[in-house]
Every structure is written in structure tokens, then in C-alpha cells.
Design an enzyme around this catalytic site. Structure first.
Site, PDB file in Angstrom:
ATOM      1  N   GLY A   1      -3.041   9.425  -3.959  1.00 44.59           N
ATOM      2  CA  GLY A   1      -4.290   9.971  -4.492  1.00 44.59           C
ATOM      3  C   GLY A   1      -4.116  10.973  -5.609  1.00 44.59           C
ATOM      4  O   GLY A   1      -4.960  11.080  -6.494  1.00 44.59           O
TER       5      GLY A   1
ATOM      6  N   THR B   1      -6.188   2.962  -5.153  1.00 49.07           N
ATOM      7  CA  THR B   1      -5.615   3.950  -6.083  1.00 49.07           C
ATOM      8  C   THR B   1      -4.606   3.275  -7.005  1.00 49.07           C
ATOM      9  O   THR B   1      -4.544   3.590  -8.199  1.00 49.07           O
ATOM     10  CB  THR B   1      -4.949   5.090  -5.283  1.00 49.07           C
ATOM     11  OG1 THR B   1      -5.798   5.436  -4.189  1.00 49.07           O
ATOM     12  CG2 THR B   1      -4.726   6.309  -6.144  1.00 49.07           C
TER      13      THR B   1
ATOM     14  N   CYS C   1      -4.488  -1.359  -2.027  1.00 55.51           N
ATOM     15  CA  CYS C   1      -4.608   0.065  -2.332  1.00 55.51           C
ATOM     16  C   CYS C   1      -5.483   0.198  -3.571  1.00 55.51           C
ATOM     17  O   CYS C   1      -5.125  -0.311  -4.643  1.00 55.51           O
ATOM     18  CB  CYS C   1      -3.211   0.631  -2.602  1.00 55.51           C
ATOM     19  SG  CYS C   1      -3.213   2.342  -3.143  1.00 55.51           S
TER      20      CYS C   1
ATOM     21  N   ASP D   1       0.869  -1.190   0.000  1.00 58.44           N
ATOM     22  CA  ASP D   1       0.000   0.000   0.000  1.00 58.44           C
ATOM     23  C   ASP D   1       0.900   1.232   0.000  1.00 58.44           C
ATOM     24  O   ASP D   1       2.105   1.146   0.271  1.00 58.44           O
ATOM     25  CB  ASP D   1      -0.930   0.006   1.227  1.00 58.44           C
ATOM     26  CG  ASP D   1      -1.917   1.184   1.213  1.00 58.44           C
ATOM     27  OD1 ASP D   1      -2.287   1.649   0.122  1.00 58.44           O
ATOM     28  OD2 ASP D   1      -2.312   1.651   2.304  1.00 58.44           O
TER      29      ASP D   1
ATOM     30  N   CYS E   1     -11.024   3.331  -0.287  1.00 57.78           N
ATOM     31  CA  CYS E   1      -9.602   3.527   0.030  1.00 57.78           C
ATOM     32  C   CYS E   1      -9.357   2.744   1.317  1.00 57.78           C
ATOM     33  O   CYS E   1     -10.144   2.853   2.270  1.00 57.78           O
ATOM     34  CB  CYS E   1      -9.310   5.007   0.227  1.00 57.78           C
ATOM     35  SG  CYS E   1      -7.698   5.352   0.984  1.00 57.78           S
TER      36      CYS E   1
END
Ligand code: DGL
Length: 273
Positions: A45, A78, A76, A12, A190
Site C-alpha cells: 500500500g 495495488t 492485488c 499478491d 483490496c
């Protein structure tokens, strides 16, 4: 029958993966865990796509070469919503990604009003928009990009509690009253956000289901590892975390990681577990 004491690599941008690690460790306490937190580049992000692809592939690729894990969990959203196809093309091994739980949210919602709370990167991805188009038919879906919530979750675990108003400002756009039809499910898109779950519940303008995908991710990872050898001896978890920066983590964070069963390894993920 799966491998004895398989190694799971967890990745992550920070400590959000802890929410996923905890769930996998419950299902596979016999497994070994190596967790890399890329705090040197946190938050992901707002990282540019090309930079994230190159960075995650390099960090995860190096760790795969060094640790030879049985399974890699990209904890993660993202990163998963962008980098997974690149990792799968490069390495013939099982990967488990973490992507917003749009389908279960749509199945759960009674009002058919759901929100996906995620980083700005996850919200703008084609992948996320395709999930909504494919799996949320008949629902109104609000995609809410939060610039700050992941950092507030990191702070919380380090013992610096954010004021209620700061958290509320991040989650408020999730709550829609659509002519009396209220949002009733908010997807935690998230992995960091579940670290704040008690505060999210307390601050919500009205009760909603906060959908944390970690248990489902854990079930998927456990299934890939094969059957749990029986019986599993009671033992301490064999789990370690390495950060990519050389910053010293706060004592409160070290304590929280330790109480989850994660020992700190030398900083710099390049250092072996
Ligand atoms: N934990 C990450 C996720 O699930 C991202 C947090 C961040 O780096 O902004 O999306």
C-alpha cells in the site's frame, strides 16, 4: 477446449489473493494453482511506484520462466493498477488483473453514493481516478485509503483478531450521509478486505453492499483457460502457496490455507512449486 489441468499463477503481496483463489478454484477445480505471496515486502500500500514495478516484474517474471503457467492472476489491486502494463509488455501470455469494481458499483447504487475502500497506493493511482471518471458518471465517489486494513486482515487469518474499534476507524470514512443520500455500495478495492467481510458487515454504521470483485475476476480467469473438460473427476485441489520471506507463518494461518486447499511450499518464492 482448454488445456488439461492448466496451471494458474496467482500473485499478491500477501494472503489477500486467497479470496480470488477460492473463487477460481470453484470454477476450475481441475486446474493447478501456484500462489506467490510477497510477504517479505507486505504491505504494498505504501511502496514507491518504481520499487513495486521492479519487484513485481521480477518475482512474476521468474515464476513465469520457472512454472510456465497458462494464465497469471495478479490478485492485488495495488500492483495491478500500476504494474499490469509492464507485465503485459514483457510477456505474451494471458494476465488477469484486479482493479476496483467502480463500474458495477455505479450500476448497483440506488443513492448514487459509492465508496472505494482500498490501499493508499490504489487510491492515489491515475488508473483508479480514471476508472471513476469513466464509469461512475452521476455518482459521488469517495476514495478511501486505508493504511491498516490489509494488515488487520492478515492478522485475522493468523488468529489475532483486531478490536472492533480499529476496523471501524478504517471503514468509517466510507459512510457518507450526503443530505439524506447515504452511501449504499462500498467497493472492496483490496483483495485482503473480503477476508474480513463478516466483521465489515457487522461493524457497518448502516447496511451497504460490500462489492467483492473476486467472483468476476474468477470468471475472467476461467474464460481465458477455455472450456472446463467434462466430466471433472472429484479430486483434491492441486494448489500450493509460497511466501517470499523466511518468517514462519502462524499455525492458524497454515490451517486456514490448508482448509482452502493450499499446501505450503518451501518459503522463498525462488524455490520451485
Ligand atoms: N491485496 C492487495 C490489494 O489488493 C494489497 C495489500 C497491501 O499489500 O497493502 O491491493
Amino acid at each position: 477446449m482448454g488445456a488439461a489441468n492448466p496451471l494458474v499463477l496467482i500473485f499478491d503481496s500477501g494472503i489477500g489473493g486467497l479470496t480470488v483463489f477460492r473463487e477460481i478454484a470453484k470454477l476450475r477445480p481441475d486446474a493447478r494453482y501456484a500462489y506467490i505471496a510477497d510477504d517479505a515486502r507486505f504491505p504494498y500500500g505504501d511502496l514507491a511506484d518504481e520499487e513495486m514495478i521492479a519487484r513485481v516484474c521480477e518475482l512474476v517474471g521468474t515464476a513465469i520462466g520457472r512454472e510456465r503457467p497458462d494464465c497469471v492472476v495478479i490478485a492485488c489491486n495495488t500492483a495491478s493498477t500500476l504494474v499490469l502494463p509492464h507485465l503485459r509488455a514483457a510477456y505474451a501470455m494471458p494476465f488477469v488483473g484486479t482493479v476496483p469494481a467502480v463500474k458495477p458499483a455505479a450500476a448497483l447504487s440506488r443513492t448514487q453514493r459509492i465508496s472505494v475502500l482500498a490501499t493508499p497506493g490504489t487510491v492515489r493511482r491515475d488508473y483508479t481516478r480514471e476508472l471513476v471518471a469513466s464509469f461512475a458518471e452521476g455518482c459521488r465517489v469517495e476514495l478511501v485509503g486505508s493504511a491498516k486494513l490489509a494488515a488487520l486482515a492478515e492478522d485475522e487469518l493468523s488468529g489475532r483478531l483486531a478490536p472492533d474499534a480499529e476496523i471501524l476507524a478504517e471503514i468509517a470514512p466510507c459512510f457518507r450521509d450526503d443530505g439524506g443520500a447515504l452511501t449504499d455500495v462500498v467497493v472492496l478495492g483490496c483483495t485482503h478486505y473480503a477476508l474480513l467481510s463478516a466483521r465489515l458487515t457487522k461493524l457497518a454504521p448502516w447496511p451497504v453492499t460490500w462489492l467483492d470483485p473476486a467472483p468476476a475476476i474468477a470468471r475472467r480467469a476461467a474464460a481465458l483457460l477455455g472450456n472446463l473438460p467434462q466430466p471433472v473427476a472429484e479430486a483434491r485441489l492441486d494448489a500450493a502457496i509460497a511466501f517470499t520471506s523466511d518468517r514462519k507463518p502462524a499455525a492458524a494461518l497454515v490451517a486456514a490455507l490448508r482448509s482452502a486447499g493450499l499446501e505450503m511450499r518451501n518459503q522463498q518464492a525462488a524455490v520451485a512449486f
